[in-house]
Design a protein around this motif. Structure first.
Motif, PDB file in Angstrom:
ATOM      1  N   CYS A  21      15.014  -4.850   3.748  1.00 49.73           N
ATOM      2  CA  CYS A  21      14.678  -4.704   5.173  1.00 49.73           C
ATOM      3  C   CYS A  21      15.254  -5.931   5.872  1.00 49.73           C
ATOM      4  CB  CYS A  21      13.164  -4.608   5.368  1.00 49.73           C
ATOM      5  SG  CYS A  21      12.437  -3.064   4.766  1.00 49.73           S
ATOM      6  N   THR A  22      16.515  -5.851   6.185  1.00 43.44           N
ATOM      7  CA  THR A  22      17.268  -7.042   6.593  1.00 43.44           C
ATOM      8  C   THR A  22      16.930  -7.530   7.992  1.00 43.44           C
ATOM      9  OG1 THR A  22      19.102  -5.574   7.193  1.00 43.44           O
ATOM     10  CG2 THR A  22      19.183  -6.603   5.020  1.00 43.44           C
ATOM     11  N   GLY A  23      16.198  -6.737   8.780  1.00 40.84           N
ATOM     12  CA  GLY A  23      15.790  -7.183  10.101  1.00 40.84           C
ATOM     13  C   GLY A  23      14.421  -7.844  10.130  1.00 40.84           C
ATOM     14  N   LEU A  24      13.718  -7.825   9.011  1.00 44.18           N
ATOM     15  CA  LEU A  24      12.357  -8.348   8.962  1.00 44.18           C
ATOM     16  C   LEU A  24      12.379  -9.875   8.944  1.00 44.18           C
ATOM     17  CD1 LEU A  24       9.457  -7.185   8.708  1.00 44.18           C
ATOM     18  CD2 LEU A  24       9.667  -7.504   6.238  1.00 44.18           C
ATOM     19  N   THR A  25      11.647 -10.499   9.896  1.00 43.26           N
ATOM     20  CA  THR A  25      11.623 -11.963   9.976  1.00 43.26           C
ATOM     21  C   THR A  25      10.279 -12.550   9.554  1.00 43.26           C
ATOM     22  OG1 THR A  25      10.997 -11.913  12.319  1.00 43.26           O
ATOM     23  CG2 THR A  25      13.358 -12.013  11.791  1.00 43.26           C
ATOM     24  N   ASN A  26       9.187 -11.794   9.707  1.00 45.77           N
ATOM     25  CA  ASN A  26       7.883 -12.273   9.258  1.00 45.77           C
ATOM     26  C   ASN A  26       6.980 -11.089   8.944  1.00 45.77           C
ATOM     27  OD1 ASN A  26       5.759 -11.898  11.634  1.00 45.77           O
ATOM     28  ND2 ASN A  26       7.680 -12.568  12.566  1.00 45.77           N
ATOM     29  N   ILE A  27       5.957 -11.340   8.141  1.00 42.84           N
ATOM     30  CA  ILE A  27       5.011 -10.285   7.778  1.00 42.84           C
ATOM     31  C   ILE A  27       3.696 -10.940   7.392  1.00 42.84           C
ATOM     32  CG2 ILE A  27       5.706 -10.218   5.328  1.00 42.84           C
ATOM     33  CD1 ILE A  27       5.303  -7.138   5.476  1.00 42.84           C
ATOM     34  N   THR A  28       2.588 -10.247   7.686  1.00 39.92           N
ATOM     35  CA  THR A  28       1.260 -10.735   7.332  1.00 39.92           C
ATOM     36  C   THR A  28       0.647  -9.820   6.279  1.00 39.92           C
ATOM     37  OG1 THR A  28       0.919 -11.685   9.535  1.00 39.92           O
ATOM     38  CG2 THR A  28      -1.049 -11.273   8.198  1.00 39.92           C
ATOM     39  N   ILE A  29       0.211 -10.428   5.174  1.00 41.68           N
ATOM     40  CA  ILE A  29      -0.401  -9.694   4.069  1.00 41.68           C
ATOM     41  C   ILE A  29      -1.924  -9.794   4.211  1.00 41.68           C
ATOM     42  CG2 ILE A  29      -0.534  -9.440   1.567  1.00 41.68           C
ATOM     43  CD1 ILE A  29       2.300  -9.060   2.700  1.00 41.68           C
ATOM     44  N   PRO A  30      -2.624  -8.668   4.342  1.00 39.99           N
ATOM     45  CA  PRO A  30      -4.079  -8.709   4.538  1.00 39.99           C
ATOM     46  C   PRO A  30      -4.820  -9.321   3.352  1.00 39.99           C
ATOM     47  CG  PRO A  30      -3.188  -6.535   5.060  1.00 39.99           C
ATOM     48  CD  PRO A  30      -2.099  -7.292   4.373  1.00 39.99           C
ATOM     49  N   ALA A  31      -6.029  -9.805   3.618  1.00 38.76           N
ATOM     50  CA  ALA A  31      -6.861 -10.422   2.575  1.00 38.76           C
ATOM     51  C   ALA A  31      -7.243  -9.440   1.490  1.00 38.76           C
ATOM     52  CB  ALA A  31      -8.115 -11.017   3.213  1.00 38.76           C
ATOM     53  N   SER A  32      -7.209  -8.152   1.784  1.00 39.24           N
ATOM     54  CA  SER A  32      -7.594  -7.132   0.811  1.00 39.24           C
ATOM     55  C   SER A  32      -6.582  -6.957  -0.318  1.00 39.24           C
ATOM     56  CB  SER A  32      -7.783  -5.783   1.523  1.00 39.24           C
ATOM     57  OG  SER A  32      -6.617  -5.453   2.272  1.00 39.24           O
ATOM     58  N   VAL A  33      -5.353  -7.419  -0.136  1.00 39.69           N
ATOM     59  CA  VAL A  33      -4.293  -7.200  -1.128  1.00 39.69           C
ATOM     60  C   VAL A  33      -4.523  -8.081  -2.356  1.00 39.69           C
ATOM     61  CG1 VAL A  33      -1.821  -7.434  -1.606  1.00 39.69           C
ATOM     62  CG2 VAL A  33      -2.595  -6.471   0.568  1.00 39.69           C
ATOM     63  N   THR A  34      -4.587  -7.448  -3.515  1.00 40.68           N
ATOM     64  CA  THR A  34      -4.793  -8.162  -4.774  1.00 40.68           C
ATOM     65  C   THR A  34      -3.605  -8.074  -5.717  1.00 40.68           C
ATOM     66  OG1 THR A  34      -5.870  -6.217  -5.755  1.00 40.68           O
ATOM     67  CG2 THR A  34      -7.303  -7.844  -4.682  1.00 40.68           C
ATOM     68  N   SER A  35      -2.660  -7.179  -5.432  1.00 40.85           N
ATOM     69  CA  SER A  35      -1.524  -6.984  -6.341  1.00 40.85           C
ATOM     70  C   SER A  35      -0.257  -6.677  -5.552  1.00 40.85           C
ATOM     71  CB  SER A  35      -1.822  -5.826  -7.299  1.00 40.85           C
ATOM     72  OG  SER A  35      -0.705  -5.529  -8.111  1.00 40.85           O
ATOM     73  N   ILE A  36       0.817  -7.410  -5.886  1.00 35.35           N
ATOM     74  CA  ILE A  36       2.121  -7.189  -5.265  1.00 35.35           C
ATOM     75  C   ILE A  36       3.164  -7.068  -6.370  1.00 35.35           C
ATOM     76  CG2 ILE A  36       3.915  -8.155  -3.781  1.00 35.35           C
ATOM     77  CD1 ILE A  36       1.798  -9.546  -2.171  1.00 35.35           C
ATOM     78  N   GLY A  37       3.954  -5.995  -6.334  1.00 34.95           N
ATOM     79  CA  GLY A  37       4.964  -5.761  -7.347  1.00 34.95           C
ATOM     80  C   GLY A  37       6.138  -6.701  -7.231  1.00 34.95           C
ATOM     81  N   SER A  38       6.976  -6.694  -8.235  1.00 33.69           N
ATOM     82  CA  SER A  38       8.090  -7.634  -8.315  1.00 33.69           C
ATOM     83  C   SER A  38       9.133  -7.362  -7.225  1.00 33.69           C
ATOM     84  CB  SER A  38       8.755  -7.551  -9.691  1.00 33.69           C
ATOM     85  OG  SER A  38       9.283  -6.265  -9.916  1.00 33.69           O
ATOM     86  N   ASP A  39       9.734  -8.460  -6.746  1.00 30.26           N
ATOM     87  CA  ASP A  39      10.858  -8.400  -5.802  1.00 30.26           C
ATOM     88  C   ASP A  39      10.542  -7.556  -4.571  1.00 30.26           C
ATOM     89  OD1 ASP A  39      12.679 -10.030  -7.290  1.00 30.26           O
ATOM     90  OD2 ASP A  39      12.977  -8.360  -8.657  1.00 30.26           O
ATOM     91  N   VAL A  40       9.324  -7.654  -4.092  1.00 23.79           N
ATOM     92  CA  VAL A  40       8.879  -6.827  -2.970  1.00 23.79           C
ATOM     93  C   VAL A  40       9.716  -7.077  -1.721  1.00 23.79           C
ATOM     94  CG1 VAL A  40       7.113  -8.497  -2.262  1.00 23.79           C
ATOM     95  CG2 VAL A  40       6.819  -6.073  -1.708  1.00 23.79           C
TER      96      VAL A  40
END
Length: 206
Positions: free
Chosen positions: A128-147
């Motif tokens: 997603c080459t246009g993405l400059t920032n993102i907020t990950i909610p407190a509920s997230v406990t697992s993120i896969g590789s190379d997201v």
């Protein structure tokens, strides 16, 4: 009450510009609108709880999507290669974003994630080459590789909660990770990225 299903591949590859989906629809099958190159917008009824893999994959003209409030899971590749998307809001009922869901959505610049989200699959936002920032909610406990693999413009990743279980977030990222004061699991270098405490001065712009 029986589920009302729009079956696998129902409109795959067709030339529709828009479609009115019926209230009461509960399931969108896999590849249901895959490669509908002319589809510009879609409003998915709130009755829909499940969306299959590749549901809107390669809908290159799609610019507007309203996801249903009762949606629970977005399966793999659901919006991969949707080049026209610039923003999307994930409803608060969604707990899982699958693998490569937004892969190569080149113009996606804003993603608002669900406050119930617990799991994000691998390569979910890769390239997603246009993405400059993102907020990950407190509920997230697992993120896969190379997201965030290949997100060349991504500069700021904000975490509302403790550090989730995660592999490397992506190759060659230039991003800084920001976390709330008092949250645990972060270090000066986390997942090979520098970190800072999130403050009013360095927080995201509304």
């Amino acid at each position: 009450m029986e589920s009302l299903l729009l079956g696998d591949g129902a409109f795959s590859g067709c030339g529709i510009l828009a479609i009115d989906l019926p209230n009461g629809l509960t399931v969108l099958g896999a590849r249901v609108f895959n490669s509908c190159d002319a589809l510009v917008s879609i409003d998915i009824p709130d009755s829909v709880t499940s969306m299959g893999a590749y549901a809107f994959g390669s809908c290159s003209s799609l610019i507007s999507v309203k996801l249903p409030s009762n949606l629970i899971e977005i399966e793999d590749h659901a919006f991969a290669y949707c080049d026209g998307l610039t923003s999307i809001t994930i409803p608060n009922g969604v707990t899982t974003i699958g693998n490569e869901v937004f892969l190569s959505c080149d113009n996606l610049t804003r993603i608002d994630l669900s406050n119930s989200l617990t799991s994000i699959g691998y390569w979910a936002f890769a390239y997603c080459t246009g993405l400059t920032n993102i907020t990950i909610p407190a509920s997230v406990t697992s993120i896969g590789s190379d997201v965030f693999n290949g997100c060349a413009m991504l500069a700021k990743i904000y975490f509302e909660g403790d550090a989730p279980d995660a592999d490397l977030l992506g190759d060659d990222l230039i991003a800084t990770v920001y976390y709330r004061e008092g949250k645990t699991g972060f270090a000066p270098i986390w997942q090979e990225l520098p970190t800072e405490v999130w403050t009013l001065e360095n927080g995201p712009t509304p």
